[in-house]
Design a protein around this motif. Structure first.
Motif, PDB file in Angstrom:
ATOM      1  N   ILE A 190      88.472 -46.680  87.229  1.00 23.71           N
ATOM      2  CA  ILE A 190      89.464 -46.392  86.274  1.00 23.71           C
ATOM      3  C   ILE A 190      88.560 -46.133  84.995  1.00 23.71           C
ATOM      4  N   GLY A 191      88.862 -44.897  84.222  1.00 24.84           N
ATOM      5  CA  GLY A 191      88.451 -44.884  83.057  1.00 24.84           C
ATOM      6  C   GLY A 191      89.222 -44.222  81.878  1.00 24.84           C
ATOM      7  N   GLY A 192      89.015 -44.655  80.711  1.00 23.96           N
ATOM      8  CA  GLY A 192      89.884 -44.074  79.619  1.00 23.96           C
ATOM      9  C   GLY A 192      89.302 -43.653  78.619  1.00 23.96           C
ATOM     10  N   GLU A 193      87.904 -43.155  78.561  1.00 24.59           N
ATOM     11  CA  GLU A 193      87.232 -42.405  78.008  1.00 24.59           C
ATOM     12  C   GLU A 193      86.576 -41.292  78.473  1.00 24.59           C
ATOM     13  N   SER A 194      86.910 -40.060  78.200  1.00 24.06           N
ATOM     14  CA  SER A 194      86.250 -38.873  79.052  1.00 24.06           C
ATOM     15  C   SER A 194      84.582 -38.939  78.680  1.00 24.06           C
ATOM     16  N   THR A 195      84.042 -38.637  79.560  1.00 23.11           N
ATOM     17  CA  THR A 195      82.278 -38.688  79.367  1.00 23.11           C
ATOM     18  C   THR A 195      81.842 -37.320  79.784  1.00 23.11           C
ATOM     19  N   ARG A 196      82.545 -36.160  79.641  1.00 20.69           N
ATOM     20  CA  ARG A 196      82.330 -34.883  80.127  1.00 20.69           C
ATOM     21  C   ARG A 196      81.305 -34.515  79.071  1.00 20.69           C
ATOM     22  N   PRO A 197      80.505 -33.478  79.152  1.00 22.34           N
ATOM     23  CA  PRO A 197      79.633 -32.688  78.140  1.00 22.34           C
ATOM     24  C   PRO A 197      80.409 -32.492  76.951  1.00 22.34           C
ATOM     25  N   GLY A 198      80.149 -32.840  75.965  1.00 22.70           N
ATOM     26  CA  GLY A 198      80.775 -32.535  74.525  1.00 22.70           C
ATOM     27  C   GLY A 198      81.833 -33.322  74.225  1.00 22.70           C
ATOM     28  N   ALA A 199      82.292 -34.528  75.073  1.00 21.50           N
ATOM     29  CA  ALA A 199      83.499 -35.432  74.657  1.00 21.50           C
ATOM     30  C   ALA A 199      83.077 -36.353  73.712  1.00 21.50           C
TER      31      ALA A 199
END
Length: 333
Positions: A114-123
């Motif tokens: 479960i993740g609550g912070e996006s770690t996609r490029p540019g996030a």
């Protein structure tokens, strides 16, 4: 000259009597590839590898966060974010998140991340309070209904603490426990299992211009150093998983170099987690610009990794991955 030893992993049912078992799992090896920074790779019989290397390669891994990893395991992704690259906004309400957790459990997930912070490029970075508000209630709701292991995907100690108090079992840090110096100490003091991942840079800038002298060996050295830091913080090696961080500060060629020789990371003496699901380079190579169309490519890479002994697959497409694994195991077991 530092030498690195990569087991040349096999899973054929015709297993020689003198083959070495790989980490107590389904695979075996007779030979290793010897790598270094100043000479070409060489293949040699595994018996020529140092005893310490063979001990790490063959030692049976203990369960981690309740997972018996003598067989491949599926980690289902549950992003409770508005902006993740593939499923942002789909599960950012607690009732939808719980419903998706139920679905993934029914499809064969062994653990939910479960993740609550996006770690996609540019996030961009999410405030701690917002991340806790997104994740802790969902973890509490899942834990009240299910016994399956839960992982919290975070770089921040307060978020991990709230998640563990809500019922999470493992901390999965994409920053390799370098973002918040208190996180490793918290996990060590509480006896919380961890997954340590490699990333070059932070999500906002990591894909700007990633560079390595040797991506495979650079990532290996980083993870080896982070394992030492985690051991110093009081975390037992048996409770550490490693993740080479596909797509985190890496080009398409970097990703392929890591995937082709991912079995090298068994030499760290920890289970390997692979998170490659639906990532951009799968769309590039698989002619699938829409992330929702990348299940086939994701499963292909998952099976290639399992053939190299990778123990945990972090995926969006749980049903497709579990179905493929069932068939792969049926014909290789």
């Amino acid at each position: 000259m530092t030498q690195y030893y990569r087991p040349l992993v096999q899973s054929d049912p015709c297993r020689p009597d003198d083959a070495y078992p790989l980490a107590g799992g389904w695979a075996w090896f007779q030979d290793v590839e010897v790598l270094s920074r100043d000479r070409a790779p060489q293949r040699c019989p595994a018996r020529h590898a140092p005893d310490a290397v063979l001990q790490r390669l063959t030692a049976v891994h203990a369960p981690i966060a309740g997972l018996d990893i003598s067989a491949p395991r599926v980690m289902g992704i549950l992003n409770v974010t508005p902006d993740s690259f593939s499923d942002g906004g789909q599960y950012d309400a607690p009732e939808r998140a719980l419903a998706h957790a139920r679905t993934m459990a029914g499809q064969g997930a062994d653990i939910i991340d479960i993740g609550g912070e996006s770690t996609r490029p540019g996030a961009v970075e999410v405030p701690i309070d917002d991340e806790i508000h997104r994740t802790a209630p969902v973890i509490q709701a899942i834990r009240a209904e299910m016994e399956m292991p839960i992982s919290i995907d975070t770089r921040k100690c307060p978020v991990a603490q709230a998640a563990i108090e809500a019922g999470a079992d493992l901390v999965n840090d994409v920053a390799g426990f370098t973002f918040d110096p208190g996180l490793a100490l918290y996990c060590g003091n509480k006896g919380v299992p961890v997954c340590v991942m490699h990333a070059q840079g932070d999500p906002e800038t990591m894909q700007a211009a990633p560079h390595y002298d040797d991506v495979l060996l650079d990532v290996y050295d980083f993870l080896a150093a982070r394992i030492d830091a985690l051991l110093a913080a009081g975390i037992d090696r048996t409770q550490i998983m490693v993740d080479p961080g596909i797509g985190f500060g890496k080009t398409l060629d970097h990703n392929l170099a890591l995937l082709k020789r991912i079995s090298l990371f068994h030499s760290l003496g920890c289970p390997i987690l692979l998170g490659v699901s639906r990532k951009k380079f799968i769309g590039t190579l698989g002619n699938a610009p829409d992330p929702a169309d990348r299940a086939a490519g994701s499963v292909a890479l998952a099976l290639a990794a399992v053939a190299q002994g990778v123990q945990v697959l972090r995926v969006h497409d749980v049903f497709e991955t579990r179905s493929a694994l069932n068939l792969w195991q049926a014909v290789t077991g």
